[in-house]
Motif scaffolding. Structure first.
Motif, PDB file in Angstrom:
ATOM      1  N   UNK A  85      40.761  22.429  -6.217  1.00 54.31           N
ATOM      2  CA  UNK A  85      41.625  22.984  -4.960  1.00 54.31           C
ATOM      3  C   UNK A  85      40.635  23.245  -3.768  1.00 54.31           C
ATOM      4  N   UNK A  86      40.896  22.762  -2.572  1.00 50.42           N
ATOM      5  CA  UNK A  86      40.316  23.119  -1.263  1.00 50.42           C
ATOM      6  C   UNK A  86      40.325  24.604  -0.885  1.00 50.42           C
ATOM      7  N   UNK A  87      41.527  25.146  -0.932  1.00 50.27           N
ATOM      8  CA  UNK A  87      41.613  26.499  -0.444  1.00 50.27           C
ATOM      9  C   UNK A  87      42.586  26.733   0.632  1.00 50.27           C
ATOM     10  N   UNK A  88      43.545  27.577   0.676  1.00 45.42           N
ATOM     11  CA  UNK A  88      44.473  27.890   1.738  1.00 45.42           C
ATOM     12  C   UNK A  88      43.763  27.994   3.142  1.00 45.42           C
ATOM     13  N   UNK A  89      42.719  29.048   3.093  1.00 51.35           N
ATOM     14  CA  UNK A  89      41.976  29.422   4.264  1.00 51.35           C
ATOM     15  C   UNK A  89      41.273  28.258   4.991  1.00 51.35           C
ATOM     16  N   UNK A  90      40.619  27.398   4.175  1.00 53.21           N
ATOM     17  CA  UNK A  90      39.973  26.263   4.718  1.00 53.21           C
ATOM     18  C   UNK A  90      41.081  25.321   5.314  1.00 53.21           C
ATOM     19  N   UNK A  91      42.166  25.221   4.532  1.00 56.31           N
ATOM     20  CA  UNK A  91      43.340  24.069   5.161  1.00 56.31           C
ATOM     21  C   UNK A  91      43.912  24.694   6.366  1.00 56.31           C
ATOM     22  N   UNK A  92      44.167  25.978   6.477  1.00 65.07           N
ATOM     23  CA  UNK A  92      44.617  26.540   7.819  1.00 65.07           C
ATOM     24  C   UNK A  92      43.882  26.179   8.839  1.00 65.07           C
ATOM     25  N   UNK A  93      42.643  26.383   8.490  1.00 67.49           N
ATOM     26  CA  UNK A  93      41.802  26.286   9.579  1.00 67.49           C
ATOM     27  C   UNK A  93      41.358  24.759   9.819  1.00 67.49           C
ATOM     28  N   UNK A  94      41.510  24.003   8.975  1.00 69.30           N
ATOM     29  CA  UNK A  94      41.169  22.501   9.208  1.00 69.30           C
ATOM     30  C   UNK A  94      42.167  21.780   8.184  1.00 69.30           C
ATOM     31  N   UNK A  95      43.334  21.521   8.650  1.00 73.71           N
ATOM     32  CA  UNK A  95      44.337  20.751   7.817  1.00 73.71           C
ATOM     33  C   UNK A  95      44.000  19.592   7.360  1.00 73.71           C
ATOM     34  N   UNK A  96      42.885  19.047   7.908  1.00 69.08           N
ATOM     35  CA  UNK A  96      42.582  17.627   7.611  1.00 69.08           C
ATOM     36  C   UNK A  96      41.612  17.646   6.691  1.00 69.08           C
ATOM     37  N   UNK A  97      41.239  18.642   6.151  1.00 69.50           N
ATOM     38  CA  UNK A  97      39.816  18.831   5.244  1.00 69.50           C
ATOM     39  C   UNK A  97      39.969  18.115   4.028  1.00 69.50           C
ATOM     40  N   UNK A  98      39.112  17.450   3.607  1.00 66.48           N
ATOM     41  CA  UNK A  98      39.206  16.627   2.346  1.00 66.48           C
ATOM     42  C   UNK A  98      38.378  16.882   1.307  1.00 66.48           C
ATOM     43  N   UNK A  99      37.423  17.795   1.529  1.00 64.35           N
ATOM     44  CA  UNK A  99      36.468  18.482   0.633  1.00 64.35           C
ATOM     45  C   UNK A  99      36.390  20.094   0.774  1.00 64.35           C
ATOM     46  N   UNK A 100      35.972  20.534  -0.659  1.00 69.19           N
ATOM     47  CA  UNK A 100      35.808  21.938  -0.485  1.00 69.19           C
ATOM     48  C   UNK A 100      34.580  22.280   0.251  1.00 69.19           C
ATOM     49  N   UNK A 101      34.524  23.547   0.818  1.00 70.78           N
ATOM     50  CA  UNK A 101      33.389  24.122   1.549  1.00 70.78           C
ATOM     51  C   UNK A 101      32.067  23.532   0.910  1.00 70.78           C
ATOM     52  N   UNK A 102      31.892  24.026  -0.400  1.00 70.85           N
ATOM     53  CA  UNK A 102      30.566  23.409  -1.339  1.00 70.85           C
ATOM     54  C   UNK A 102      30.506  21.980  -1.394  1.00 70.85           C
ATOM     55  N   UNK A 103      31.532  21.246  -1.465  1.00 74.98           N
ATOM     56  CA  UNK A 103      31.231  19.468  -1.481  1.00 74.98           C
ATOM     57  C   UNK A 103      30.865  19.225   0.025  1.00 74.98           C
ATOM     58  N   UNK A 104      31.424  19.825   0.987  1.00 78.65           N
ATOM     59  CA  UNK A 104      31.179  19.420   2.355  1.00 78.65           C
ATOM     60  C   UNK A 104      29.947  19.470   2.624  1.00 78.65           C
ATOM     61  N   UNK A 105      29.307  21.040   2.448  1.00 81.37           N
ATOM     62  CA  UNK A 105      27.811  21.194   2.392  1.00 81.37           C
ATOM     63  C   UNK A 105      27.105  20.231   1.954  1.00 81.37           C
ATOM     64  N   UNK A 106      27.160  20.073   0.520  1.00 80.70           N
ATOM     65  CA  UNK A 106      26.732  18.975  -0.228  1.00 80.70           C
ATOM     66  C   UNK A 106      26.278  17.618   0.369  1.00 80.70           C
ATOM     67  N   UNK A 107      27.555  17.210   0.935  1.00 80.70           N
ATOM     68  CA  UNK A 107      27.759  15.847   1.446  1.00 80.70           C
ATOM     69  C   UNK A 107      26.845  15.975   2.841  1.00 80.70           C
ATOM     70  N   UNK A 108      26.736  17.198   3.726  1.00 82.31           N
ATOM     71  CA  UNK A 108      26.172  17.350   5.005  1.00 82.31           C
ATOM     72  C   UNK A 108      24.559  17.233   4.593  1.00 82.31           C
TER      73      UNK A 108
END
Length: 152
Positions: free
Chosen positions: A120-143
């Motif tokens: 799960x991406x998490x509600x807080x992240x989705x509320x802030x960025x409804x188009x998010x496709x990755x968890x914060x951790x996965x996004x950071x690793x990707x970056x």
């Protein structure tokens, strides 16, 4: 870049204010239940509507006629402003494609889950960025991987 991001945040905030009802997803309920999916679907639709409305305003202003500033400096300034406006609209056009993709994921039952880990991406992240496709951790690793590739 900061101005474009703040414009995107402003449009999303406007979409949130336009949503009917007082419901806000919470961690006290099952993740991605029907109410949450409906909330994000309506938020995405309002966001898209706000973007399209802003784009229509830009199109109308462009059709009102060419820039006819008598002073060369004023003309250059106006052309620069229009260039920034058109780049913003292009960015928002790409954002609409991401919104449509998020709506498709809702319809397919994939919305809210990381495309890399499946978590799960998490509600807080989705509320802030409804188009998010990755968890914060996965996004950071990707970056980080992207940065390493760029630096090589």
């Amino acid at each position: 870049m900061a101005g474009v991001l703040s414009d995107e945040i402003d449009v999303l905030a406007k979409a949130r204010r336009a949503m009917p009802g007082d419901y806000v997803p919470s961690d006290d309920e099952p993740y991605m239940n029907d109410a949450q999916q409906d909330y994000f679907r309506r938020l995405l639709l309002e966001w898209k509507k706000s973007i399209l409305s802003a784009a229509a305003g830009t199109l109308t202003a462009l059709q009102d006629g060419p820039i006819r500033e008598p002073d060369l400096n004023d003309r250059a300034s106006s052309e620069t402003d229009w260039g920034i406006e058109l780049r913003t609209r292009d960015r928002q056009r790409k954002l609409i494609a991401k919104i449509d993709s998020a709506m498709r994921r809702i319809d397919e039952g994939e919305y809210g889950y990381c495309e890399v880990t499946g978590e799960p991406i998490g509600l807080g992240r989705l509320i802030a960025r409804p188009i998010a496709t990755m968890t914060v951790e996965a996004q950071e690793a990707h970056e980080r991987r992207e940065k390493i590739s760029r630096d090589m």
